[in-house]
Structure formats: structure tokens, C-alpha cells
Design a protein around this motif. Structure first.
Motif: not given
Length: 130
Positions: A103, A106, A110-111
Motif C-alpha cells: 500500500r 501505490l 492512494n498511499r
């Protein structure tokens, strides 16, 4: 530190050896010729979150990101093409840890947020002492 990112010395001195931990967007070539604007836009908390994912991978596996790639120029090519590091097969990294690390890599929007990073580290720290 921002001054270090402005100008050609950034690529010759700062990047060497740090490619494995640096966010992908730091290597994007700007559409215009304004280096100063491009450098200022690239530096962000999101870049730090990307790097956190890389540091977390290193801590949890005892291997640097892209451990299986010897030359930094090849690592740079993989970073630019969007290829992310993989953990060593023998690392035994927990699936939940690997998912959180991924993640962090990303696209910027979107992190995880900083609060999520803090919660993750706190949760893992508590698990170690209990």
C-alpha cells in the motif's frame, strides 16, 4: 534539504545508492524545462510514505529493496517501469505486513496516511512486547 534537490547535482550525488528507497515519482521527467518547479512538486509526505514501505521491507526481511539486483542503473530502470521490490522467499514476511508495505508503494493519492503508518508501527511494537 530542498536545495539539494534543485539542480543537476541531485542526480549525480543524492540519488546514487538511494534509488532502492526513493519514491517512483522522484524519477519522473517533467514535461517542461523548469527544474525548480518539478523538484518542489516531487517532494512530499507521500514520497516519505513510499520510502517507509521500502525501509519496512528491509527491516522485516533483512534485505535491501531489489536485493536481487546488483546495479543501481538496473534498479532505476525497474523503478521507472513501475516494477516493485519483492521479499525474499525465505523471509517469512507476514501477509498483513506485505499488504501494508505494498500500500505504501501505490500511486501517491492512494498511499496510507501518516496516521495509518503510526498506527501500524504502534500495533507492531505492542505485539513485540506482549
Amino acid at each position: 534539504m530542498v536545495l539539494e534537490f534543485i539542480g543537476p547535482s541531485y542526480f549525480t550525488s543524492t540519488i546514487r545508492g538511494n534509488i532502492r528507497w526513493a519514491a517512483t515519482e522522484l524519477f519522473e521527467v517533467p514535461d517542461d524545462d523548469d527544474e525548480h518547479e518539478a523538484a518542489a512538486v516531487s517532494l512530499s509526505t507521500e514520497c516519505d510514505i513510499y520510502s517507509f514501505g521500502s525501509v519496512a521491507l528491509q527491516v522485516m526481511t533483512c534485505k535491501v529493496p531489489y536485493y536481487n539486483v546488483k546495479k543501481d542503473i538496473v534498479v532505476l530502470s525497474q523503478v521507472i517501469s513501475g516494477k516493485k521490490p519483492v521479499p525474499p522467499k525465505e523471509s517469512g514476511i507476514a501477509p498483513s505486513h506485505w499488504a501494508f508495505i505494498q500500500r505504501c508503494w501505490l500511486p501517491r493519492a492512494n498511499r496510507p496516511l501518516v496516521g495509518e503508518i503510526i498506527a501500524f508501527v504502534s500495533r507492531e511494537r505492542r505485539a513485540l512486547v506482549s
